[in-house]
Design a protein around this motif. Sequence first.
Motif, PDB file in Angstrom:
ATOM      1  N   VAL A 178     -62.362 -33.592   9.993  1.00 50.71           N
ATOM      2  CA  VAL A 178     -61.140 -32.874   9.621  1.00 50.71           C
ATOM      3  C   VAL A 178     -61.331 -31.399   9.984  1.00 50.71           C
ATOM      4  N   GLU A 179     -60.569 -30.949  10.972  1.00 49.27           N
ATOM      5  CA  GLU A 179     -60.738 -29.600  11.514  1.00 49.27           C
ATOM      6  C   GLU A 179     -59.593 -28.667  11.129  1.00 49.27           C
ATOM      7  N   TYR A 180     -58.490 -29.247  10.659  1.00 47.06           N
ATOM      8  CA  TYR A 180     -57.295 -28.434  10.392  1.00 47.06           C
ATOM      9  C   TYR A 180     -56.512 -29.051   9.244  1.00 47.06           C
ATOM     10  N   ILE A 181     -56.153 -28.238   8.253  1.00 45.76           N
ATOM     11  CA  ILE A 181     -55.280 -28.666   7.155  1.00 45.76           C
ATOM     12  C   ILE A 181     -54.289 -27.544   6.881  1.00 45.76           C
ATOM     13  N   HIS A 182     -53.023 -27.910   6.788  1.00 48.85           N
ATOM     14  CA  HIS A 182     -52.007 -26.902   6.466  1.00 48.85           C
ATOM     15  C   HIS A 182     -50.883 -27.566   5.681  1.00 48.85           C
ATOM     16  N   TYR A 183     -50.627 -27.056   4.482  1.00 48.02           N
ATOM     17  CA  TYR A 183     -49.528 -27.562   3.651  1.00 48.02           C
ATOM     18  C   TYR A 183     -48.324 -26.637   3.806  1.00 48.02           C
ATOM     19  N   ARG A 184     -47.133 -27.231   3.983  1.00 50.79           N
ATOM     20  CA  ARG A 184     -45.919 -26.431   4.104  1.00 50.79           C
ATOM     21  C   ARG A 184     -44.852 -26.959   3.157  1.00 50.79           C
ATOM     22  N   PRO A 185     -44.409 -26.152   2.190  1.00 48.55           N
ATOM     23  CA  PRO A 185     -43.335 -26.593   1.293  1.00 48.55           C
ATOM     24  C   PRO A 185     -42.028 -26.744   2.053  1.00 48.55           C
ATOM     25  N   GLY A 186     -41.098 -27.503   1.481  1.00 45.14           N
ATOM     26  CA  GLY A 186     -39.818 -27.703   2.146  1.00 45.14           C
ATOM     27  C   GLY A 186     -38.856 -28.482   1.280  1.00 45.14           C
ATOM     28  N   LEU A 206     -61.375 -29.588   4.607  1.00 41.94           N
ATOM     29  CA  LEU A 206     -61.923 -29.167   5.895  1.00 41.94           C
ATOM     30  C   LEU A 206     -63.407 -29.518   5.996  1.00 41.94           C
ATOM     31  N   GLY A 207     -63.785 -30.056   7.151  1.00 38.45           N
ATOM     32  CA  GLY A 207     -65.179 -30.407   7.390  1.00 38.45           C
ATOM     33  C   GLY A 207     -65.543 -31.827   7.036  1.00 38.45           C
ATOM     34  N   ASP A 208     -64.652 -32.549   6.340  1.00 40.06           N
ATOM     35  CA  ASP A 208     -64.936 -33.947   6.001  1.00 40.06           C
ATOM     36  C   ASP A 208     -64.989 -34.802   7.261  1.00 40.06           C
ATOM     37  N   ASN A 209     -65.904 -35.761   7.279  1.00 39.41           N
ATOM     38  CA  ASN A 209     -65.984 -36.729   8.371  1.00 39.41           C
ATOM     39  C   ASN A 209     -65.318 -38.030   7.945  1.00 39.41           C
ATOM     40  N   LEU A 210     -64.413 -38.521   8.776  1.00 47.01           N
ATOM     41  CA  LEU A 210     -63.671 -39.742   8.478  1.00 47.01           C
ATOM     42  C   LEU A 210     -64.028 -40.837   9.469  1.00 47.01           C
ATOM     43  N   ASN A 211     -64.062 -42.061   8.982  1.00 47.29           N
ATOM     44  CA  ASN A 211     -64.173 -43.220   9.854  1.00 47.29           C
ATOM     45  C   ASN A 211     -62.778 -43.733  10.176  1.00 47.29           C
TER      46      ASN A 211
END
Length: 213
Positions: free
Chosen positions: A108-116, A163-168
């Motif tokens: 996981v290299e990018y996380i962004h939360y956007r309200p709406g 951020l930084g978590d490794n996922l299978n």
Amino acid sequence: MKEPVIMYRESFWYLIGVGALAILGFIFNLWLGIFVSLLFLFILFFFRNPRRIIPADEQSIVSPADGVILEVAEVLENSYLKGPAVKVSIFLSLFDVHVNRAPLSGQVEYIHYRPGKFLPAFKSHASEINERNYIGIKNSRVKVLVVQITGFVARRIVSFVKLGDNLNKGQLFGMIKFGSCTEIYLPKDRVEILVQKGERVFGGTTVIGRIKE
């Protein structure tokens, strides 16, 4: 790690509240008790997490969600991929499994939360203005962007990663409660798209694209 059959942590307070109402319903009115009990069973059904067989092929990219494909379109994705991409939009009805799964193995290299807003998820412009959560995943071959989007009924995005978590590939990374849309953006020049509009897909199982050599 073994996955739960029911997402108990996410459904706990719903089950407690509706279960208490069902008991009160049976005390005061049989039919009310039966109705609320059916609602209790629906919540169990909604928060189900069926076992999935994940394709072992390292070149394959799997669907991040269950549902029906609303759109397959070429776009410019400037938030994470920074270039031409193919967007695959998946609509999840109230009766679909609502957990989200990693489309490929990576970090996981990018996380962004956007309200709406909370427009119905099947509306074409809902993906542009509704509440959403972006998750970018990268490995040595390619990077992809998954977007969790709320709908008119779905008003709660849940994410289990940081951020930084490794996922299978196929691993749970979140869910959207009660009807929603999930999008995945794939780099146009790196991935061959294998699905089309109107097709039903299953998270972690359906191969939606293949990484080009």
